[in-house]
Design a protein around this motif. Structure first.
Motif, PDB file in Angstrom:
ATOM      1  N   ASN A 245      55.406  32.431  48.045  1.00 19.16           N
ATOM      2  CA  ASN A 245      54.897  33.744  48.430  1.00 19.16           C
ATOM      3  C   ASN A 245      54.115  34.460  47.330  1.00 19.16           C
ATOM      4  O   ASN A 245      53.571  35.534  47.573  1.00 19.16           O
ATOM      5  CB  ASN A 245      56.041  34.636  48.913  1.00 19.16           C
ATOM      6  N   THR A 246      54.079  33.887  46.134  1.00 21.19           N
ATOM      7  CA  THR A 246      53.269  34.480  45.065  1.00 21.19           C
ATOM      8  C   THR A 246      52.005  33.677  44.781  1.00 21.19           C
ATOM      9  O   THR A 246      51.169  34.114  43.990  1.00 21.19           O
ATOM     10  CB  THR A 246      54.079  34.609  43.760  1.00 21.19           C
ATOM     11  N   MET A 247      51.854  32.527  45.404  1.00 23.97           N
ATOM     12  CA  MET A 247      50.692  31.681  45.125  1.00 23.97           C
ATOM     13  C   MET A 247      49.376  32.347  45.519  1.00 23.97           C
ATOM     14  O   MET A 247      48.322  32.068  44.934  1.00 23.97           O
ATOM     15  CB  MET A 247      50.828  30.338  45.827  1.00 23.97           C
ATOM     16  N   ALA A 248      49.423  33.237  46.502  1.00 24.83           N
ATOM     17  CA  ALA A 248      48.193  33.892  46.946  1.00 24.83           C
ATOM     18  C   ALA A 248      47.605  34.800  45.868  1.00 24.83           C
ATOM     19  O   ALA A 248      46.436  35.195  45.962  1.00 24.83           O
ATOM     20  CB  ALA A 248      48.456  34.697  48.213  1.00 24.83           C
ATOM     21  N   THR A 249      48.382  35.131  44.835  1.00 22.89           N
ATOM     22  CA  THR A 249      47.882  35.988  43.760  1.00 22.89           C
ATOM     23  C   THR A 249      47.117  35.182  42.719  1.00 22.89           C
ATOM     24  O   THR A 249      46.566  35.758  41.785  1.00 22.89           O
ATOM     25  CB  THR A 249      49.033  36.731  43.066  1.00 22.89           C
ATOM     26  N   ILE A 250      47.087  33.849  42.866  1.00 22.49           N
ATOM     27  CA  ILE A 250      46.448  32.965  41.886  1.00 22.49           C
ATOM     28  C   ILE A 250      45.289  32.235  42.560  1.00 22.49           C
ATOM     29  O   ILE A 250      45.437  31.664  43.644  1.00 22.49           O
ATOM     30  CB  ILE A 250      47.459  31.948  41.326  1.00 22.49           C
ATOM     31  N   ASP A 251      44.139  32.231  41.913  1.00 26.66           N
ATOM     32  CA  ASP A 251      42.966  31.506  42.395  1.00 26.66           C
ATOM     33  C   ASP A 251      43.019  30.098  41.809  1.00 26.66           C
ATOM     34  O   ASP A 251      42.841  29.906  40.606  1.00 26.66           O
ATOM     35  CB  ASP A 251      41.704  32.239  41.944  1.00 26.66           C
ATOM     36  N   PHE A 252      43.278  29.112  42.673  1.00 25.10           N
ATOM     37  CA  PHE A 252      43.354  27.725  42.220  1.00 25.10           C
ATOM     38  C   PHE A 252      42.872  26.806  43.340  1.00 25.10           C
ATOM     39  O   PHE A 252      42.621  27.248  44.466  1.00 25.10           O
ATOM     40  CB  PHE A 252      44.777  27.351  41.784  1.00 25.10           C
ATOM     41  N   ASP A 253      42.749  25.530  43.045  1.00 22.01           N
ATOM     42  CA  ASP A 253      42.246  24.540  43.994  1.00 22.01           C
ATOM     43  C   ASP A 253      43.342  24.209  45.007  1.00 22.01           C
ATOM     44  O   ASP A 253      44.266  23.460  44.707  1.00 22.01           O
ATOM     45  CB  ASP A 253      41.811  23.289  43.235  1.00 22.01           C
ATOM     46  N   HIS A 254      43.217  24.725  46.217  1.00 20.24           N
ATOM     47  CA  HIS A 254      44.256  24.544  47.224  1.00 20.24           C
ATOM     48  C   HIS A 254      44.297  23.141  47.816  1.00 20.24           C
ATOM     49  O   HIS A 254      45.217  22.829  48.578  1.00 20.24           O
ATOM     50  CB  HIS A 254      44.073  25.565  48.349  1.00 20.24           C
ATOM     51  N   THR A 255      43.341  22.293  47.481  1.00 18.45           N
ATOM     52  CA  THR A 255      43.386  20.940  48.044  1.00 18.45           C
ATOM     53  C   THR A 255      44.637  20.195  47.597  1.00 18.45           C
ATOM     54  O   THR A 255      45.082  19.267  48.272  1.00 18.45           O
ATOM     55  CB  THR A 255      42.137  20.131  47.643  1.00 18.45           C
ATOM     56  N   VAL A 256      45.208  20.611  46.466  1.00 16.47           N
ATOM     57  CA  VAL A 256      46.444  19.986  45.990  1.00 16.47           C
ATOM     58  C   VAL A 256      47.588  20.215  46.974  1.00 16.47           C
ATOM     59  O   VAL A 256      48.575  19.468  46.998  1.00 16.47           O
ATOM     60  CB  VAL A 256      46.811  20.517  44.590  1.00 16.47           C
ATOM     61  N   LEU A 257      47.492  21.235  47.829  1.00 12.48           N
ATOM     62  CA  LEU A 257      48.545  21.578  48.779  1.00 12.48           C
ATOM     63  C   LEU A 257      48.344  20.964  50.155  1.00 12.48           C
ATOM     64  O   LEU A 257      49.268  20.968  50.969  1.00 12.48           O
ATOM     65  CB  LEU A 257      48.633  23.107  48.934  1.00 12.48           C
ATOM     66  N   GLY A 258      47.158  20.447  50.437  1.00 13.56           N
ATOM     67  CA  GLY A 258      46.912  19.894  51.766  1.00 13.56           C
ATOM     68  C   GLY A 258      47.187  20.918  52.852  1.00 13.56           C
ATOM     69  O   GLY A 258      46.771  22.075  52.778  1.00 13.56           O
ATOM     70  N   GLY A 259      47.947  20.515  53.850  1.00 13.27           N
ATOM     71  CA  GLY A 259      48.244  21.379  54.989  1.00 13.27           C
ATOM     72  C   GLY A 259      49.155  22.543  54.689  1.00 13.27           C
ATOM     73  O   GLY A 259      49.336  23.427  55.541  1.00 13.27           O
TER      74      GLY A 259
END
Length: 421
Positions: A245-259
């Motif tokens: 729930n805190t990841m949205a505060t960080i700008d990073f490459d979301h492809t590492v998370l997939g779906g």
């Protein structure tokens, strides 16, 4: 990115988050001969493993994660390595359930009850659409016996910390032995989970930066540059070990998370209300397992030196924030002689670096988690929220942190030698 106006620190591995996942990763990396830095947004280590000294009780209490189950192999190995000690919650003289028909004595469901729970699990597994729906929908369509329905509802109230309408239906499909025995949640750490966090950090040799909220993780030709509240870090690899729930505060490459990426945007609903009490007028230990009332789970934990009784209760925060008078009225349904001398809690939803408690998987989350990419190209994610094996647990945090560290060690070894370890 222009970093000329802010201090830049060069390191080999940057870990974002000093919760158990990040600390376990740092501890695993200690043997790699690498420079490791930890950027922690808050002013302390431990994250949602948060032990705190409560003066009114004269002892440490757990405000976040607590229990260490028999199957938590990696946590137990660390407990042994650091010489920490476990203790069990006390046996109870009065074990109660609070279901739709009221309060009644019951410790475990008995043979007939276990068979009913086993049949319910089978029904839920075979129910069309279970994998795509919510727990509330699945329970409503399963046509379960009211007692079984209440037992499963009570379980979710303290495990998920969220309404059944917000939880993935597969969160109902627990191991039968765990579902049938609420008392398997009993082993705890002396000194609270803060002792484990401190031991992991002390053995890691990592450089810790507090009040260092990370805002950006950006790839470069040689690795990453990460911007935080205390400056920037350049590194070969990054381990992102923060609550979902805190990841949205960080700008990073979301492809590492997939779906899993859409769930970063929307978050998860897990927000367990954990209330601690010092009670007077309590003679014997009591435990309550409840689909109704103010708690999903309530128990007395420790007789205090002055004769008071330490007690704890859990329920979804979405059910409201009762007053101390409300709590006392509820507790007296279970222990008529009890009065509340003191009460404390921690609002995890209002905590900027948690924004909720352990994962309560929304519908579709388990499918997305199973499909997370294996190749992260130097950017790794960890945390109990992202554990497929032990979601939302201390074990899930430790195991994913150690797994991320292993991946980093293999990647850096290959970059330096050209040989896959």
């Amino acid at each position: 990115m222009n970093t000329q106006q802010i201090p830049v620190r060069d390191t080999d591995v940057l870990i974002v988050g000093a919760g158990l996942a990040g600390l376990a990763a740092a501890h695993r990396l200690r043997s790699g001969g690498l420079r490791v830095d930890i950027a922690e947004a808050s002013d302390r280590i431990g994250g949602r493993a948060f032990g705190w000294f409560w003066p009114e009780a004269g002892r440490m209490i757990e405000l976040g994660g607590t229990w260490i189950l028999p199957g938590f192999r990696e946590v137990r190995a660390l407990v042994e390595e650091f010489g920490l000690e476990l203790f069990d919650s006390p046996d109870t003289a009065a074990s109660l359930v609070h279901f739709r028909d009221g309060v009644a004595p019951m410790a475990t469901p008995g043979e007939d009850g276990v068979r009913g729970l086993e049949m319910a699990l089978q029904t839920l597994r075979e129910l069309p659409g279970t994998t795509a729906g919510t727990a509330a929908d699945a329970l409503g369509r399963a046509g379960l016996d009211p007692w079984v329905h209440d037992w499963m509802t009570a379980t979710q109230r303290y495990l998920a910390g969220a309404p059944l309408t917000d939880i993935d239906a597969r969160h109902l499909l627990l191991d039968l032995d765990e579902l049938a025995d609420p008392e398997h949640y009993k082993a705890q750490l002396h000194g609270t989970t803060a002792a484990l966090a401190a031991a992991l950090f002390g053995a890691s040799g990592a450089a810790l930066h507090l009040d260092a909220a990370v805002t950006t993780v950006e790839r470069t030709a040689t690795g990453f540059i990460t911007t935080s509240g205390v400056g920037a870090f350049t590194s070969i690899a990054v381990i992102l070990a923060v609550p979902l729930n805190t990841m949205a505060t960080i700008d990073f490459d979301h492809t590492v998370l997939g779906g899993v990426s859409p769930f970063v945007r929307d978050g998860h609903p897990g927000a367990s209300r954990k209330d601690w009490f010092v009670l007077d007028g309590v003679v014997e230990h009591c435990r309550v397992f409840a689909s109704e009332g103010l708690f999903g789970y309530f128990r007395t934990e420790r007789r205090l030196k002055d004769g008071g009784m330490l007690a704890v209760g859990l329920a979804p925060a979405a059910e409201g924030k009762p007053t101390v008078d409300d709590f006392e009225e509820q507790i007296r349904e279970y222990i008529p002689s009890a009065t509340v001398r003191a009460h404390t809690s921690h609002d995890w939803e209002a905590d900027a670096w948690a924004r909720g408690t352990w994962i309560a998987p929304p519908a579709g989350f388990y499918d997305a988690l199973a499909g997370m990419p294996a190749d992260s190209a130097g950017l790794h994610v960890a945390g109990g929220d992202l554990s497929a094996d032990f979601p939302g647990t201390l074990e899930g945090a430790v195991a994913t942190g150690r797994r991320a560290a292993e991946s980093v060690l293999h990647t850096i070894h290959y970059q330096k030698t050209g040989v896959r370890s």
